[in-house]
Write a protein that holds these residues in place. Structure first.
Motif, PDB file in Angstrom:
ATOM      1  N   ARG A   1       0.850  -1.503  -0.199  1.00 40.11           N
ATOM      2  CA  ARG A   1      -0.006   0.058  -0.244  1.00 40.11           C
ATOM      3  C   ARG A   1       1.008   1.607   0.051  1.00 40.11           C
ATOM      4  NH1 ARG A   1      -4.992  -0.956   1.311  1.00 40.11           N
ATOM      5  NH2 ARG A   1      -5.688  -2.637   0.557  1.00 40.11           N
ATOM      6  N   LEU A   2       2.076   1.257   0.797  1.00 40.79           N
ATOM      7  CA  LEU A   2       2.719   2.401  -0.007  1.00 40.79           C
ATOM      8  C   LEU A   2       3.229   2.371  -1.393  1.00 40.79           C
ATOM      9  CD1 LEU A   2       4.360   3.982   2.597  1.00 40.79           C
ATOM     10  CD2 LEU A   2       6.687   2.972   1.957  1.00 40.79           C
ATOM     11  N   PRO A   3       3.102   3.730  -1.594  1.00 45.37           N
ATOM     12  CA  PRO A   3       3.448   4.202  -3.314  1.00 45.37           C
ATOM     13  C   PRO A   3       4.714   4.545  -3.222  1.00 45.37           C
ATOM     14  CG  PRO A   3       1.352   6.164  -1.973  1.00 45.37           C
ATOM     15  CD  PRO A   3       2.404   4.858  -0.800  1.00 45.37           C
ATOM     16  N   PRO A   4       4.768   4.054  -4.547  1.00 43.23           N
ATOM     17  CA  PRO A   4       6.204   3.561  -5.283  1.00 43.23           C
ATOM     18  C   PRO A   4       7.623   4.584  -4.356  1.00 43.23           C
ATOM     19  CG  PRO A   4       4.934   3.523  -6.722  1.00 43.23           C
ATOM     20  CD  PRO A   4       3.925   3.963  -5.787  1.00 43.23           C
ATOM     21  N   ARG A   5       6.875   5.964  -4.356  1.00 40.76           N
ATOM     22  CA  ARG A   5       8.422   7.059  -4.378  1.00 40.76           C
ATOM     23  C   ARG A   5       8.261   6.497  -2.406  1.00 40.76           C
ATOM     24  NH1 ARG A   5       5.884  13.404  -2.494  1.00 40.76           N
ATOM     25  NH2 ARG A   5       8.387  13.840  -1.376  1.00 40.76           N
TER      26      ARG A   5
ATOM     27  N   ASN B   1       2.757  11.696   3.111  1.00 34.99           N
ATOM     28  CA  ASN B   1       1.670  12.830   2.655  1.00 34.99           C
ATOM     29  C   ASN B   1       1.006  11.543   2.297  1.00 34.99           C
ATOM     30  OD1 ASN B   1      -0.012  14.331   3.310  1.00 34.99           O
ATOM     31  ND2 ASN B   1       0.762  15.547   1.826  1.00 34.99           N
ATOM     32  N   VAL B   2       0.454  10.135   2.784  1.00 31.18           N
ATOM     33  CA  VAL B   2      -0.612   9.121   2.381  1.00 31.18           C
ATOM     34  C   VAL B   2      -1.492   9.102   2.888  1.00 31.18           C
ATOM     35  CG1 VAL B   2      -0.721   7.222   0.839  1.00 31.18           C
ATOM     36  CG2 VAL B   2       1.883   8.381   0.854  1.00 31.18           C
ATOM     37  N   LYS B   3      -2.794   9.302   2.095  1.00 34.94           N
ATOM     38  CA  LYS B   3      -4.048   8.678   2.599  1.00 34.94           C
ATOM     39  C   LYS B   3      -4.157   7.413   2.259  1.00 34.94           C
ATOM     40  CE  LYS B   3      -8.863  11.313   2.160  1.00 34.94           C
ATOM     41  NZ  LYS B   3      -9.312  10.600   3.521  1.00 34.94           N
ATOM     42  N   TYR B   4      -4.772   7.145   3.260  1.00 37.12           N
ATOM     43  CA  TYR B   4      -5.357   5.255   3.020  1.00 37.12           C
ATOM     44  C   TYR B   4      -6.782   5.596   3.661  1.00 37.12           C
ATOM     45  CZ  TYR B   4      -0.207   4.696   3.270  1.00 37.12           C
ATOM     46  OH  TYR B   4       1.022   4.388   3.072  1.00 37.12           O
ATOM     47  N   SER B   5      -6.636   4.316   4.518  1.00 37.14           N
ATOM     48  CA  SER B   5      -8.506   3.663   4.372  1.00 37.14           C
ATOM     49  C   SER B   5      -8.457   4.943   5.687  1.00 37.14           C
ATOM     50  CB  SER B   5      -8.809   2.342   5.023  1.00 37.14           C
ATOM     51  OG  SER B   5      -7.286   2.009   6.213  1.00 37.14           O
TER      52      SER B   5
ATOM     53  N   GLN C   1      -2.137   7.775  11.287  1.00 40.61           N
ATOM     54  CA  GLN C   1      -1.910   8.676  10.933  1.00 40.61           C
ATOM     55  C   GLN C   1      -1.679   9.617  11.696  1.00 40.61           C
ATOM     56  OE1 GLN C   1      -3.259   8.194   6.941  1.00 40.61           O
ATOM     57  NE2 GLN C   1      -1.022   8.590   6.765  1.00 40.61           N
ATOM     58  N   ALA C   2      -3.308   9.980  12.325  1.00 40.43           N
ATOM     59  CA  ALA C   2      -3.734  11.279  13.619  1.00 40.43           C
ATOM     60  C   ALA C   2      -3.379  10.576  14.729  1.00 40.43           C
ATOM     61  CB  ALA C   2      -5.063  11.234  14.080  1.00 40.43           C
TER      62      ALA C   2
END
Length: 202
Positions: free
Chosen positions: A40-44, A80-84, A91-92
């Motif tokens: 789920r972690l974006p490639p970058r 800085n990624v939005k998940y479920s 994240q909060a």
């Protein structure tokens, strides 16, 4: 490994101290670099985490995804990624990674532990005397939910503010059959978190 309620002050204190912990949900933290991790972690950010591997001293995970890590130099990396919805709640809590381990979080966690000890003592004493729990009154603040469930990851204002809010919450008592008492009951919260985790994992 220590195990806490996800949104407890103890969890935030462990984050501030960069200490490994587990929770009763999908939120946890481990020492060092963590493998394997989910996709789920974006490639970058995945490439960044792999590149930082030798310097990572602490990793925070939601399910199997690294949502933050701390480098040996003290730098905190929070993608800085939005998940479920559940992971967004995790994240909060990450603001605590940049908080002082001896500051307001430690005070709040100590208050939480003291209240838990006193509550356990009262229950043991009542059981020893054969007195059933009082069904007429509930103390929703026993889980400190109002203070713990934050909508954002902003820093705390200071120890006096935290203590004042804790005192206010702990002093409130409401009828056990009220909607507010149901919302704050530990059983309700555990069931709600369990259902959310099942939905997100589906």
């Amino acid at each position: 490994m220590k195990k806490f309620a996800t949104h407890s002050w103890a969890t935030r204190e462990a984050l501030a101290r960069h200490e490994p912990f587990d929770t009763y949900g999908a939120f946890r933290a481990v020492d060092g670099y963590h493998l394997p991790f989910g996709n789920r972690l974006p490639p970058r950010w995945r490439d960044q985490y792999i590149e930082d591997a030798a310097e990572v001293m602490f990793t925070v995970l939601s399910y199997r995804t690294p949502i933050a890590w701390v480098l040996r130099c003290g730098a905190v990396v929070i993608p800085n990624v939005k998940y479920s919805r559940t992971t967004s709640g995790h994240q909060a809590l990450l603001y605590a990674l940049r908080e002082s381990a001896q500051g307001p979080l430690a005070i709040a966690a100590q208050e939480e532990r003291q209240e838990a000890r006193e509550r356990a003592t009262r229950r043991r004493q009542a059981a020893a005397r054969g007195i059933p729990p009082d069904p007429a009154v509930a103390t929703p603040a026993e889980e400190l939910t109002r203070s713990l469930m934050r909508d954002d990851a902003g820093a705390l204002d200071g120890s006096s503010d935290i203590v004042a809010r804790i005192d206010d919450v702990l002093s409130r008592r409401v009828p056990v059959n009220s909607g507010e008492a149901a919302i704050y009951s530990p059983q309700y919260l555990e069931r709600k978190q369990y259902n959310r985790d099942r939905q997100d994992a589906a």
